[in-house]
Design an enzyme around this catalytic site. Sequence first.
Site, PDB file in Angstrom:
ATOM      1  N   GLY A   1      23.694  28.080 -44.530  1.00 31.49           N
ATOM      2  CA  GLY A   1      24.415  28.876 -45.520  1.00 31.49           C
ATOM      3  C   GLY A   1      23.811  28.844 -46.917  1.00 31.49           C
TER       4      GLY A   1
ATOM      5  N   GLU B   1      19.839  22.272 -36.637  1.00 29.50           N
ATOM      6  CA  GLU B   1      20.323  22.950 -37.837  1.00 29.50           C
ATOM      7  C   GLU B   1      20.265  21.994 -39.021  1.00 29.50           C
ATOM      8  OE1 GLU B   1      23.058  26.397 -36.831  1.00 29.50           O
ATOM      9  OE2 GLU B   1      24.349  24.656 -36.879  1.00 29.50           O
TER      10      GLU B   1
ATOM     11  N   ASN C   1      27.718  32.620 -34.584  1.00 29.99           N
ATOM     12  CA  ASN C   1      28.840  31.753 -34.962  1.00 29.99           C
ATOM     13  C   ASN C   1      29.590  32.433 -36.110  1.00 29.99           C
ATOM     14  OD1 ASN C   1      30.588  29.759 -35.767  1.00 29.99           O
ATOM     15  ND2 ASN C   1      29.019  28.380 -36.572  1.00 29.99           N
TER      16      ASN C   1
ATOM     17  N   HIS D   1      29.068  20.818 -34.902  1.00 30.91           N
ATOM     18  CA  HIS D   1      28.537  21.591 -36.033  1.00 30.91           C
ATOM     19  C   HIS D   1      28.659  20.752 -37.304  1.00 30.91           C
ATOM     20  CE1 HIS D   1      28.123  24.680 -39.094  1.00 30.91           C
ATOM     21  NE2 HIS D   1      27.530  25.414 -38.166  1.00 30.91           N
TER      22      HIS D   1
ATOM     23  N   SER E   1      20.232  29.608 -42.143  1.00 29.47           N
ATOM     24  CA  SER E   1      19.762  30.724 -42.965  1.00 29.47           C
ATOM     25  C   SER E   1      18.804  31.669 -42.232  1.00 29.47           C
ATOM     26  CB  SER E   1      19.134  30.199 -44.262  1.00 29.47           C
ATOM     27  OG  SER E   1      20.146  29.619 -45.072  1.00 29.47           O
TER      28      SER E   1
ATOM     29  N   LYS F   1      32.345  31.647 -37.311  1.00 28.98           N
ATOM     30  CA  LYS F   1      33.116  30.655 -38.093  1.00 28.98           C
ATOM     31  C   LYS F   1      34.547  31.150 -38.315  1.00 28.98           C
ATOM     32  CE  LYS F   1      28.856  29.205 -40.288  1.00 28.98           C
ATOM     33  NZ  LYS F   1      28.258  28.311 -41.244  1.00 28.98           N
TER      34      LYS F   1
ATOM     35  N   GLU G   1      29.599  21.394 -40.149  1.00 30.53           N
ATOM     36  CA  GLU G   1      30.861  21.574 -40.891  1.00 30.53           C
ATOM     37  C   GLU G   1      31.971  20.737 -40.268  1.00 30.53           C
ATOM     38  OE1 GLU G   1      30.816  25.852 -40.721  1.00 30.53           O
ATOM     39  OE2 GLU G   1      29.098  25.840 -42.078  1.00 30.53           O
TER      40      GLU G   1
HETATM   41  C1  PEP Z   1      25.617  27.768 -38.896  1.00 26.02           C
HETATM   42  O1  PEP Z   1      26.632  27.593 -39.559  1.00 26.02           O
HETATM   43  O2  PEP Z   1      25.514  27.332 -37.749  1.00 26.02           O
HETATM   44  C2  PEP Z   1      24.522  28.493 -39.541  1.00 26.02           C
HETATM   45  C3  PEP Z   1      23.347  28.444 -38.983  1.00 26.02           C
HETATM   46  O3  PEP Z   1      24.858  29.170 -40.671  1.00 26.02           O
HETATM   47  P1  PEP Z   1      23.872  30.138 -41.503  1.00 26.02           P
HETATM   48  O4  PEP Z   1      23.164  31.020 -40.516  1.00 26.02           O
HETATM   49  O5  PEP Z   1      24.789  30.916 -42.382  1.00 26.02           O
HETATM   50  O6  PEP Z   1      22.944  29.257 -42.260  1.00 26.02           O
END
Ligand code: PEP
Length: 254
Positions: A168, A162, A7, A94, A208, A9, A96
């Site tokens: 993040g 997630e 992803n 997601h 992460s 983003k 976000e």
């Molecule tokens: C995400 O935004 O779906 C995600 C898993 O981000 P990160 O890997 O940066 O934690």
Amino acid sequence: MKTIIANWKMNVGSRESVALARGVLLALKGKKQLPDVVVCPPHVALGEVRKIVARSHAALGAQNVFWEETGAFTGETSTRMLAELGVSHVILGHSERRRLFGETDEAVGKKIVAALSAGLVPIVCVGESSTDNAREFVATQLRGALKGLHLRHKERILVAYEPVWAIGTGVAAQPADAVSMHAFIRSLVADLLPGVKASQVSILYGGSVDGANAYAFLREDEVDGLLVGGASVKLSEFGKILEAAVSVLEARAA
Ligand code: PEP
């Protein structure tokens, strides 16, 4: 099978997306056991990235979609438009989008239905924040999003667990905790989608993930793959995640 989703983003434009896509293909070259790989650039880069991944092992994903097919919805993109661009997967719900754009479980549900009817595979993101009861919260999200859904014979759905506190932040879930949540999600999805076959549902972990911890998740049978944000725009890191998937698959094939 293991699925690795990148992803990107809103972190890269078309030119960088093309370079990343080329790097991903290079990292997969010559490997005998390949995970399913889906790269999700921003919408504006889909057309260019399609040219790179076409006829390769990698699939093209989008980061969002709207549920209506056509009409006066300024700034939105329909599932049909994505399918026309060669998109096969779409990330939905997601955290976000939920937090910053007010996306509700009901909206996610409409997007799932629209995605499936256009032949896209929905990647449905769920996950609790640090103050929630994880199972209760995730169950509410899934009940809301999958309400009334009937998966047809060949349709598939990916659920990405997630935890919001892991996205993040550099603090990933413990693999054992992810395994237990995945098992919970798997049985809940089986209850919510009567008659669904195990092969139609995959549960991925996201939050992460990096080159150092990917293997510990991927070696678990309950973890069907990873959704990777930050580390997916760093080719050396993403390459290590792909390597981890390849080693798990090679060990199984041996
Ligand atoms: C995400 O935004 O779906 C995600 C898993 O981000 P990160 O890997 O940066 O934690």
